[in-house]
Design a protein around this motif. Structure first.
Motif, mmCIF file in Angstrom:
data_model
loop_
_atom_site.group_PDB
_atom_site.id
_atom_site.type_symbol
_atom_site.label_atom_id
_atom_site.label_comp_id
_atom_site.label_asym_id
_atom_site.label_seq_id
_atom_site.Cartn_x
_atom_site.Cartn_y
_atom_site.Cartn_z
ATOM 1 N N HIS A 1 0.810 -1.224 0.000
ATOM 2 C CA HIS A 1 0.000 0.000 0.000
ATOM 3 C C HIS A 1 0.843 1.274 0.000
ATOM 4 N N GLU A 2 1.991 1.233 0.637
ATOM 5 C CA GLU A 2 2.881 2.398 0.620
ATOM 6 C C GLU A 2 3.374 2.672 -0.801
ATOM 7 N N LEU A 3 3.777 1.614 -1.506
ATOM 8 C CA LEU A 3 4.234 1.768 -2.883
ATOM 9 C C LEU A 3 3.092 2.220 -3.790
ATOM 10 N N LEU A 4 1.888 1.714 -3.569
ATOM 11 C CA LEU A 4 0.737 2.136 -4.373
ATOM 12 C C LEU A 4 0.491 3.635 -4.238
ATOM 13 N N GLU A 5 0.647 4.157 -3.043
ATOM 14 C CA GLU A 5 0.435 5.597 -2.838
ATOM 15 C C GLU A 5 1.524 6.408 -3.557
ATOM 16 N N ILE A 6 2.762 5.919 -3.537
ATOM 17 C CA ILE A 6 3.852 6.582 -4.262
ATOM 18 C C ILE A 6 3.552 6.563 -5.763
ATOM 19 N N GLN A 7 3.069 5.432 -6.264
ATOM 20 C CA GLN A 7 2.741 5.306 -7.682
ATOM 21 C C GLN A 7 1.582 6.232 -8.053
ATOM 22 N N ARG A 8 0.581 6.314 -7.196
ATOM 23 C CA ARG A 8 -0.557 7.209 -7.453
ATOM 24 C C ARG A 8 -0.082 8.663 -7.537
ATOM 25 N N GLU A 9 0.795 9.053 -6.637
ATOM 26 C CA GLU A 9 1.339 10.414 -6.666
ATOM 27 C C GLU A 9 2.151 10.654 -7.939
ATOM 28 N N TRP A 10 2.907 9.642 -8.371
ATOM 29 C CA TRP A 10 3.669 9.753 -9.616
ATOM 30 C C TRP A 10 2.728 9.994 -10.791
ATOM 31 N N ILE A 11 1.611 9.278 -10.822
ATOM 32 C CA ILE A 11 0.621 9.447 -11.895
ATOM 33 C C ILE A 11 0.091 10.875 -11.889
ATOM 34 N N LEU A 12 -0.316 11.362 -10.723
ATOM 35 C CA LEU A 12 -0.866 12.720 -10.635
ATOM 36 C C LEU A 12 0.156 13.755 -11.096
ATOM 37 N N GLN A 13 1.394 13.617 -10.658
ATOM 38 C CA GLN A 13 2.435 14.579 -11.029
ATOM 39 C C GLN A 13 2.800 14.476 -12.507
ATOM 40 N N SER A 14 2.965 13.260 -12.994
ATOM 41 C CA SER A 14 3.361 13.063 -14.390
ATOM 42 C C SER A 14 2.340 13.614 -15.360
ATOM 43 N N CYS A 15 1.083 13.490 -14.995
ATOM 44 C CA CYS A 15 -0.008 13.909 -15.882
ATOM 45 C C CYS A 15 -0.539 15.295 -15.552
ATOM 46 N N ALA A 16 0.044 15.940 -14.544
ATOM 47 C CA ALA A 16 -0.421 17.260 -14.090
ATOM 48 C C ALA A 16 -1.921 17.233 -13.793
ATOM 49 N N LEU A 17 -2.327 16.197 -13.037
ATOM 50 C CA LEU A 17 -3.735 16.043 -12.680
ATOM 51 C C LEU A 17 -3.985 16.579 -11.274
ATOM 52 N N ASN A 18 -5.209 17.002 -11.027
ATOM 53 C CA ASN A 18 -5.601 17.467 -9.704
ATOM 54 C C ASN A 18 -5.649 16.300 -8.730
ATOM 55 N N GLU A 19 -5.428 16.598 -7.475
ATOM 56 C CA GLU A 19 -5.456 15.581 -6.421
ATOM 57 C C GLU A 19 -6.794 14.844 -6.365
ATOM 58 N N ASP A 20 -7.873 15.525 -6.739
ATOM 59 C CA ASP A 20 -9.208 14.905 -6.669
ATOM 60 C C ASP A 20 -9.601 14.166 -7.949
ATOM 61 N N THR A 21 -8.657 13.998 -8.885
ATOM 62 C CA THR A 21 -8.924 13.251 -10.105
ATOM 63 C C THR A 21 -9.250 11.802 -9.764
ATOM 64 N N THR A 22 -10.302 11.270 -10.380
ATOM 65 C CA THR A 22 -10.675 9.881 -10.151
ATOM 66 C C THR A 22 -9.665 8.943 -10.812
ATOM 67 N N ILE A 23 -9.079 8.111 -9.986
ATOM 68 C CA ILE A 23 -8.185 7.065 -10.466
ATOM 69 C C ILE A 23 -8.736 5.757 -9.939
ATOM 70 N N GLU A 24 -9.249 4.954 -10.848
ATOM 71 C CA GLU A 24 -9.765 3.646 -10.450
ATOM 72 C C GLU A 24 -8.601 2.687 -10.283
ATOM 73 N N ALA A 25 -8.854 1.605 -9.602
ATOM 74 C CA ALA A 25 -7.834 0.573 -9.424
ATOM 75 C C ALA A 25 -8.477 -0.796 -9.596
ATOM 76 N N THR A 26 -7.688 -1.702 -10.142
ATOM 77 C CA THR A 26 -8.166 -3.073 -10.318
ATOM 78 C C THR A 26 -7.051 -4.034 -9.912
ATOM 79 N N VAL A 27 -7.451 -5.183 -9.427
ATOM 80 C CA VAL A 27 -6.515 -6.242 -9.075
ATOM 81 C C VAL A 27 -6.624 -7.325 -10.126
#
Length: 120
Positions: free
Chosen positions: A91-117
């Motif tokens: 879960h710690e790595l997932l949060e780092i990856q989510r932040e990378w996505i937001l920063q890389s794409c210049a997306l707002n913190e409240d952007t919907t990012i779905e997740a699937t297993v």
């Protein structure tokens, strides 16, 4: 390479680490899943390019656990960008990856990012 806005419905483009196939069954994806972003196809081009450039230009530690990405044209003029990760239980790595996505794409913190297993 075609841009997402030029893809016909159900067409995909994959960009994965060397040696990893974009299938759930690949050993590197065994415990994995994906983050999913959906946009109008016309808005997806820049985001797709930002993700690719960030993957190519990032230091290895900043993209740890990211196996690859896929863009897929969906119905109703929608495109989907999936960021495939290798461990949905860290879960710690997932949060780092989510932040990378937001920063890389210049997306707002409240952007919907779905997740699937992925399940084998």
């Amino acid at each position: 390479m075609k841009r997402p806005s030029e893809l016909n419905e159900s067409m995909s483009i994959y960009f994965f680490r060397d040696g990893i196939t974009p299938t759930w069954e690949d050993a590197s994806n065994k415990n994995g899943g994906s983050f999913i972003l959906r946009f109008e196809k016309s808005k997806c081009d820049k985001i797709w390019e930002d993700v690719l450039l960030s993957l190519i230009g990032s230091q290895p530690d900043s993209i740890k656990g990211i196996n690859g990405v896929r863009v897929k044209a969906r119905r109703d003029n929608i495109a989907e960008i999936d960021i495939w990760v290798n461990d949905v239980y860290d879960h710690e790595l997932l949060e780092i990856q989510r932040e990378w996505i937001l920063q890389s794409c210049a997306l707002n913190e409240d952007t919907t990012i779905e997740a699937t297993v992925f399940s084998n």
